[in-house]
Design an enzyme around this catalytic site. Sequence first.
Site, PDB file in Angstrom:
ATOM      1  N   LYS A 241       4.162 -11.919   3.580  1.00 39.95           N
ATOM      2  CA  LYS A 241       4.068 -11.200   4.711  1.00 39.95           C
ATOM      3  C   LYS A 241       5.045 -10.963   5.382  1.00 39.95           C
ATOM      4  O   LYS A 241       5.773  -9.864   5.952  1.00 39.95           O
ATOM      5  CB  LYS A 241       2.801 -11.263   5.704  1.00 39.95           C
TER       6      LYS A 241
ATOM      7  N   LYS B 292      -2.086  -7.218  -6.508  1.00 38.74           N
ATOM      8  CA  LYS B 292      -3.291  -7.235  -5.872  1.00 38.74           C
ATOM      9  C   LYS B 292      -3.673  -5.919  -5.240  1.00 38.74           C
ATOM     10  O   LYS B 292      -2.885  -5.298  -4.494  1.00 38.74           O
ATOM     11  CB  LYS B 292      -3.470  -8.411  -4.797  1.00 38.74           C
TER      12      LYS B 292
ATOM     13  N   LYS C 231      -4.576  -3.344   1.223  1.00 35.69           N
ATOM     14  CA  LYS C 231      -4.733  -2.570   2.519  1.00 35.69           C
ATOM     15  C   LYS C 231      -3.410  -1.906   2.711  1.00 35.69           C
ATOM     16  O   LYS C 231      -3.409  -0.717   3.217  1.00 35.69           O
ATOM     17  CB  LYS C 231      -5.400  -3.047   3.480  1.00 35.69           C
TER      18      LYS C 231
END
Length: 344
Positions: free
Chosen positions: A115, A207, A210
């Site tokens: 992230k 993956k 969102k």
Amino acid sequence: MSLFPQRVFSGVQPTGNLHLGNYLGAISRFVALQQTHDCIYCVVDLHAITVPQKPSELVANIREVTAAFIACGVDPKSHIIFNQSQVAEHAELAWIFNCVARMGWLNRMTQFKEKAGKDRENASVGLYAYPTLMAADILVYRATHVPVGEDQKQHLELARDIAQKFNNDFSESIATAGYGEAFFPLPEPLIQGPATRVMSLRDGSKKMSKSDPSDNSRINLSDDADTIAQKVRRAKTDPDVLPSETPGLAGRPEADNLVGIYAALAEGSKADVLREFGGANFSSFKGALVDLAVAKLGPIGADMRRLQADPGYIDTVLREGSVRARAIAAQNMKAVKEVIGFIS
Ligand code: TYM
């Protein structure tokens, strides 16, 4: 064998675009566990602000996740649904855990590395300390079982390490205060079923997420039937027919992903799906998958829209859930303070 009463806790971030991975990997499991456990399900808004959020969108996203919990079948009367920021004990215990966890442990967290990306110097301190807050979420209820997708496994291991270190560091004080050998249980991850890691529909090596810029990479819980059909039909595949047995899925990530999704939606196994569809080409399999996905997700999406049209109801659910959650958290936090040597 744990001596702690069994309690389930899990959380979902209100960061928008709730998708099929969240449903199959987590929320559908939340629903199933209600039959056998006391469950606490949390909309983790404090986690959401570890990256920038627009206030008006955050409010809407908190209500969206709450609506999804209810629409998928979580019962806010028999169990607890609430948002994290209404129970201050989460942040309070997280601070204590910041002083228990070691820098070396957090430095190993792959999610932070992903992230924060290349611009690590500019990531928030909250993003770095995210896993200690997650440990506090679980342990402030002394929860024993945590249903999550595969991507949360490392965070759960950290929560266990923190619980273990707290129990060791304060063992004398824990015993003196009458809590026996351990104050915190070592929470067990429940990573179950054929869809613990749902992959992007555009790239079987990534993956479903969102934050993927391509909306075609995921099926959102808010998608209508036409959108679901379009996304499934456009999903990446390979030129072969489906194998008849699961070893035949090796090296075929896109096929493996679609079969896993079908199995999870049908509440069966990949082997069951291949028994039925072995030898079929993707266009016929995708047709069946569209029908199943629309049948399962259509009513959930419709119910979410109905619930989101009544924010007053959703806010009441969260407020009432928070009162019940706080009662448990406050009692445990009082004990933690006593164990540490704070005066309260
Ligand atoms: P979050 O909000 O990213 O995701 C919510 C849940 O959905 C699962 N999930 C998936 N499962 C299968 N396939 C996927 N592609 C997929 N994407 C997401 C996640 O594993 C998760 O179970 N850190 C957590 C939230 C959290 C939490 C907690 C969870 C905060 N405190 C305490 C458990 C206990 C997160 O970011 O989930």
